[in-house]
Each structure stands twice: as C-alpha cells, then as structure tokens.
Write a protein that holds these residues in place. Structure first.
Motif, PDB file in Angstrom:
ATOM      1  N   TRP A  32       7.956  13.949  52.181  1.00 40.00           N
ATOM      2  CA  TRP A  32       6.714  13.548  53.676  1.00 40.00           C
ATOM      3  C   TRP A  32       7.794  12.891  54.960  1.00 40.00           C
ATOM      4  O   TRP A  32       9.173  12.432  54.830  1.00 40.00           O
ATOM      5  CB  TRP A  32       6.253  12.754  52.827  1.00 40.00           C
ATOM      6  CG  TRP A  32       5.846  10.884  53.970  1.00 40.00           C
ATOM      7  CD1 TRP A  32       4.188  11.752  54.819  1.00 40.00           C
ATOM      8  CD2 TRP A  32       5.873   9.571  54.354  1.00 40.00           C
ATOM      9  NE1 TRP A  32       4.137  10.567  55.631  1.00 40.00           N
ATOM     10  CE2 TRP A  32       5.237   9.105  54.755  1.00 40.00           C
ATOM     11  CE3 TRP A  32       6.904   9.123  53.276  1.00 40.00           C
ATOM     12  CZ2 TRP A  32       4.825   8.005  55.359  1.00 40.00           C
ATOM     13  CZ3 TRP A  32       6.249   7.127  53.909  1.00 40.00           C
ATOM     14  CH2 TRP A  32       5.562   7.527  54.708  1.00 40.00           C
ATOM     15  N   ASP A  33       7.643  13.328  55.769  1.00 41.31           N
ATOM     16  CA  ASP A  33       8.235  12.961  57.344  1.00 41.31           C
ATOM     17  C   ASP A  33       8.557  11.207  57.734  1.00 41.31           C
ATOM     18  O   ASP A  33       8.876  10.807  57.998  1.00 41.31           O
ATOM     19  CB  ASP A  33       7.396  13.560  57.885  1.00 41.31           C
ATOM     20  CG  ASP A  33       6.635  12.914  58.752  1.00 41.31           C
ATOM     21  OD1 ASP A  33       5.921  12.156  58.509  1.00 41.31           O
ATOM     22  OD2 ASP A  33       6.343  13.797  59.929  1.00 41.31           O
ATOM     23  N   TYR A  75      -7.644  13.112  66.774  1.00 42.84           N
ATOM     24  CA  TYR A  75      -6.744  11.559  67.562  1.00 42.84           C
ATOM     25  C   TYR A  75      -7.493  10.105  68.308  1.00 42.84           C
ATOM     26  O   TYR A  75      -8.456  10.658  68.613  1.00 42.84           O
ATOM     27  CB  TYR A  75      -5.419  12.267  68.425  1.00 42.84           C
ATOM     28  CG  TYR A  75      -4.891  11.083  69.128  1.00 42.84           C
ATOM     29  CD1 TYR A  75      -3.928  10.491  68.839  1.00 42.84           C
ATOM     30  CD2 TYR A  75      -5.388  10.935  71.415  1.00 42.84           C
ATOM     31  CE1 TYR A  75      -3.139   9.095  68.654  1.00 42.84           C
ATOM     32  CE2 TYR A  75      -4.432   9.593  71.004  1.00 42.84           C
ATOM     33  CZ  TYR A  75      -3.301   8.878  70.555  1.00 42.84           C
ATOM     34  OH  TYR A  75      -2.758   7.847  71.050  1.00 42.84           O
ATOM     35  N   LYS A  88       5.884   9.037  58.404  1.00 45.79           N
ATOM     36  CA  LYS A  88       4.824   9.142  59.145  1.00 45.79           C
ATOM     37  C   LYS A  88       3.982   8.670  58.711  1.00 45.79           C
ATOM     38  O   LYS A  88       2.845   9.055  58.473  1.00 45.79           O
ATOM     39  CB  LYS A  88       5.398   9.894  60.721  1.00 45.79           C
ATOM     40  CG  LYS A  88       6.565  10.409  61.426  1.00 45.79           C
ATOM     41  CD  LYS A  88       6.951   8.839  62.072  1.00 45.79           C
ATOM     42  CE  LYS A  88       8.462   9.301  62.803  1.00 45.79           C
ATOM     43  NZ  LYS A  88       8.412   8.449  63.373  1.00 45.79           N
ATOM     44  N   GLU A  96      -2.145  10.654  64.838  1.00 45.21           N
ATOM     45  CA  GLU A  96      -2.085  11.690  64.359  1.00 45.21           C
ATOM     46  C   GLU A  96      -2.560  13.043  65.005  1.00 45.21           C
ATOM     47  O   GLU A  96      -3.655  12.663  65.898  1.00 45.21           O
ATOM     48  CB  GLU A  96      -1.959  12.094  63.226  1.00 45.21           C
ATOM     49  CG  GLU A  96      -2.158  13.850  62.149  1.00 45.21           C
ATOM     50  CD  GLU A  96      -2.246  14.815  61.481  1.00 45.21           C
ATOM     51  OE1 GLU A  96      -1.802  15.128  61.122  1.00 45.21           O
ATOM     52  OE2 GLU A  96      -3.124  14.066  60.678  1.00 45.21           O
ATOM     53  N   THR A 118      -0.079   9.008  59.676  1.00 50.10           N
ATOM     54  CA  THR A 118      -1.382   9.231  60.566  1.00 50.10           C
ATOM     55  C   THR A 118      -2.485   8.588  60.481  1.00 50.10           C
ATOM     56  O   THR A 118      -3.102   8.901  61.630  1.00 50.10           O
ATOM     57  CB  THR A 118      -1.476  11.020  59.374  1.00 50.10           C
ATOM     58  OG1 THR A 118      -2.201  10.283  58.281  1.00 50.10           O
ATOM     59  CG2 THR A 118      -0.430  11.750  59.240  1.00 50.10           C
ATOM     60  N   CYS A 124       4.419   5.613  63.067  1.00 48.22           N
ATOM     61  CA  CYS A 124       3.320   6.502  63.601  1.00 48.22           C
ATOM     62  C   CYS A 124       3.506   8.130  63.901  1.00 48.22           C
ATOM     63  O   CYS A 124       4.937   8.147  65.227  1.00 48.22           O
ATOM     64  CB  CYS A 124       2.745   5.782  65.106  1.00 48.22           C
ATOM     65  SG  CYS A 124       1.261   4.183  64.430  1.00 48.22           S
ATOM     66  N   ALA A 125       2.799   9.067  63.474  1.00 48.14           N
ATOM     67  CA  ALA A 125       2.838  10.560  63.782  1.00 48.14           C
ATOM     68  C   ALA A 125       2.810  10.320  65.225  1.00 48.14           C
ATOM     69  O   ALA A 125       3.245  11.888  65.323  1.00 48.14           O
ATOM     70  CB  ALA A 125       1.537  11.450  62.874  1.00 48.14           C
ATOM     71  N   ARG A 130       2.027   3.129  54.237  1.00 50.40           N
ATOM     72  CA  ARG A 130       3.716   4.343  53.346  1.00 50.40           C
ATOM     73  C   ARG A 130       4.085   3.987  52.771  1.00 50.40           C
ATOM     74  O   ARG A 130       4.030   5.367  51.866  1.00 50.40           O
ATOM     75  CB  ARG A 130       4.649   3.626  54.559  1.00 50.40           C
ATOM     76  CG  ARG A 130       4.247   3.689  55.785  1.00 50.40           C
ATOM     77  CD  ARG A 130       5.584   2.883  56.761  1.00 50.40           C
ATOM     78  NE  ARG A 130       7.089   3.733  56.373  1.00 50.40           N
ATOM     79  CZ  ARG A 130       8.043   3.863  56.254  1.00 50.40           C
ATOM     80  NH1 ARG A 130       8.233   2.474  55.985  1.00 50.40           N
ATOM     81  NH2 ARG A 130       8.842   4.802  56.513  1.00 50.40           N
TER      82      ARG A 130
END
Length: 416
Positions: free
Chosen positions: A119-120, A147, A122, A142, A124, A46-47, A105
């Motif tokens: 894309w990292d 949030y 993670k 995120e 959001t 998760c971000a 993902r």
C-alpha cells in the motif's frame, strides 16, 4: 442562486452567526475556512487531487452542520442516510477530519496486509462528512472515471434490527459535490411538520438561539428560513396533475407522508394516481410494514385494500394496540400468525387481536401454549431489564418507565 436571494451585507451577517450558504444549501454552526497549509497536508495523503468543489467548500467553512433529508438505494433497501456533519480539524469527537482520515488510512493499510499487497499510503476516497460512526460521506480522489464522485457509506446493523441495513452499504450520492448537495432536500415543510421530531428542527433551534442570545435579527432569520424551505419537495402538484406515479423517489416521499400522518384518504389518492405500493419504503420495510410499526392503522388498512403487499411476518412488528378487524384483514392478505405476533399484541394491550392470531396459529400448529410461553418469557425479560435500567435515571427508552411497566403488566396478566 443564494447570491440573488441575499445581499452581500446579509451574507456577511449570516457568516458572523456561523451560517454559510453553499450550493443552495444552508450550513450552520459553520467553522472558519480551512487554512491553505491544512488543505496541502490533506492533499499529500490523497491518490489524486482533492476535487475543486470540496476545496471551494473548505475555503468557505472548515466544517459545520447540515439538516436535510437524503434517501439512497443501498443493498436493495431505501436508506435514510444521515449526512448532518461536515468534519473539521480540532474536533475531539466524531466530527474530526484528521481523525477520520487517520482511521481510513489504518483500515486501508490493514486491508492491504490482509491481502498480502503493498500500500502506497495514499487515500482513494477522502472522508469529509457524515454522522458519528454509522454514516460517512466520501469524495473519490483517485484519478479515473469515478474521480470527484461523492459516495455515501452506511454501517450495517445486527439482524435484530428489523428492516435495517444488515451489511455495510456504499453508493453514489452525486457525480460531484454540487450534484450531491442537490440531492439534499426536505421531505416535509419544517414549519408544518408531520411529527414531533423532524428534519429542520436542529436548524430552527440554532436560529432561535442565535436570535435570543446573539442578536440575529428576526427579519434575516425569517429570510434564511424561507431560503431553506426552498429545498422542500413538492409531491402535491404532480399528484394533482396525475404524474406523481411516474416519479419513484417523489412517490415514496408522498407515501411516507401518508403513513406518518395515518391518512387513509391520501393512501387511496396515491394508489389511484398510480403510485407503486410495493418495494422498500424505509430500509427494507414495505409500506404496510412501515404503517404497522408506526401505529398508522388507518393507513395500513387502506394500503391493504388498495393492493399493497403484506409481508408474511407483518404482524410480528406491531408496536401499538391493533384492532381485530385490521388483524383479520392482514391475515386474509398474506400475514402469517406467529407466537411473536400474539405476544406483541398482548404487550401492546390488544388481547382480542392476540386471541384472533392465536386461533389462526392453532389451526396450523400444535405447539401454541409452549411457543407463546417461550416468546412471552423472553419478551418479559427484555422489558423488565429495560424498565430497571430506565428507573435508574441513567438511560432512556421510547416507551418510558410507565409504558414499559404497562407492557410488563399486560404480558403477566394475559392467559390464552
């Protein structure tokens, strides 16, 4: 509070029968809590932090089933969102938590590639509930203004699905998980349902099975049902005191009840109380659309007389025998005659209404025989295909074999 309603030993007994209470709502067929290491695995994807309310839920149950109504405005429609499952690891079907995380993902990675962006890895938004592939519930993970918000996503359906959402929809359920659970309610008392299929049916059947096969006491079962029924909305009190028209969501529930019960007198009371009769009531269907599609003809007539709008294509969605008097009323208030409406009335066993629509259509068009024949042939082909499939015993249809055969006969034997 549930802690004020049940003693600790009662909560323990309910847990033994797969029942957990969270945020004043009932979760049944509940799984054991998610182990800490599994939460850590999800967190790593998760971000930002998993919202603490979701962690609190997972610490009580890794997943389970819920049985409430949830109506949300999406893309201008009044959508019934199916939030009947809480995902859990180990499910080999639509309820698998890790499976939905992997799906999200993959989608995020493909979207990044399509936009030529990095894309990292993670997420959001974390999927944790919903229904099969069509409805999903997410927690925003995120950091930022959103949030912790709980979002609902619903899949759009093809144009052939009348009044359905035709593009994917996304909207906020609540600013956190507790607020989202507070949005879950019961439109109808499950002990006094308006129809054969109703919200609460799944829970009541589960409780019956736990009582009969696993020893859940009747006393505790009845107490749980009483707790569950506290989520039933009350529109009758504000109707009686004249304030119902000021509450849009509650007004729509009352109006849907009037349609479901085909209650013309209630429609009149709602109109007199200032309840809005326009706007979407179920999907994109307005009140008169809903009444006609449900065969609630007394309610439909009362709606029209009370000033409810009538869609130009209202007659195209008739699904039961309609009277010539109602057809006349609809035509006089904006419904347009069509070859589809003629064929629908014929199929449903309303030849007099069909001829009335045909006469109105013929006044404005010179292609009546050809237009009707084209629609009839298409409708016959669909019905005959469905009938053949139902007769194999492998598929079902809401009309059943007898109902399908009856409609085929009506169409084949009718002459303009």
């Amino acid at each position: 509070m549930s802690s004020d309603f049940f003693a600790d030993d009662e909560l323990s007994q309910l847990r033994e029968h797969g029942i957990v209470l969270f945020a004043e709502r009932v979760i049944f067929d509940a799984r054991p809590p998610i182990p800490f290491e599994q939460i850590a695995t999800v967190q790593a994807l998760c971000a930002g932090p998993i919202p603490p309310e979701l962690v609190a839920l997972w610490q009580q149950t890794a997943g389970g089933r819920i049985d409430y109504d949830l109506h949300l405005r999406m893309n201008g429609n009044e959508e019934a969102v199916s939030w009947s499952e809480l995902f859990w690891n180990g499910s080999d079907g639509y309820h698998d938590l890790q499976g939905w995380i992997d799906h999200e993902r993959q989608v995020a990675e493909e979207a990044a590639k399509a936009g030529d962006q990095a894309w990292d890895g993670k997420l959001t938004a974390l999927p944790f509930g919903g229904f099969e592939y069509s409805d999903r519930i997410y927690a925003v993970v995120e950091p930022g203004a959103d949030y912790g918000h709980i979002l609902a996503w619903k899949q759009g359906l093809p144009e052939a699905w009348a009044h359905a959402l035709h593009e994917d929809g996304l909207t906020t359920v609540g600013h956190d998980l507790y607020a989202a659970f507070a949005m879950l309610h019961l439109d109808e008392d499950p002990l006094e349902p308006a129809g054969d299929y109703f919200t609460g049916q799944a829970l009541l059947e589960y409780l019956d099975e736990r009582h009969e096969a696993h020893g859940l006491s009747l006393e505790l079962m009845d107490k749980l049902v009483a707790f569950y029924r506290r989520a039933t909305v009350d529109w009758k009190t504000p109707l009686a005191d004249g304030t119902l028209g000021q509450d849009g969501p509650l007004s729509r529930i009352a109006l849907r009840h009037a349609v479901a019960t085909d209650d013309a007198a209630l429609v009149e009371r709602l109109a007199a109380a200032g309840v809005a009769l326009d706007g979407p009531l179920q999907g994109s269907a307005i009140a008169t659309d809903l009444a006609l599609s449900h065969g609630a003809h007394a309610a439909a007539a009362a709606l029209v007389r009370a000033g409810a709008p009538v869609a130009p294509d209202a007659l195209d969605y008739i699904d039961s025998a309609v009277s010539p008097e109602l057809v006349t009323l609809l035509l006089d208030h904006g419904a347009q005659p069509s070859a589809t409406a003629i064929a629908e009335c014929v199929a449903c066993g309303a030849p007099a209404a069909a001829r009335l629509i045909a006469a109105a259509y013929g006044q404005a068009h010179d292609d009546l025989p050809a237009a009707f024949e084209s629609v009839r042939n298409g409708m016959l082909a669909e019905l005959e295909t469905s009938l053949a499939e139902v007769r194999t015993g492998k598929v079902s249809h809401y009309l059943g074999a007898h109902g399908l055969a009856e409609r085929v006969d009506h169409l084949q034997s009718f002459a303009l």
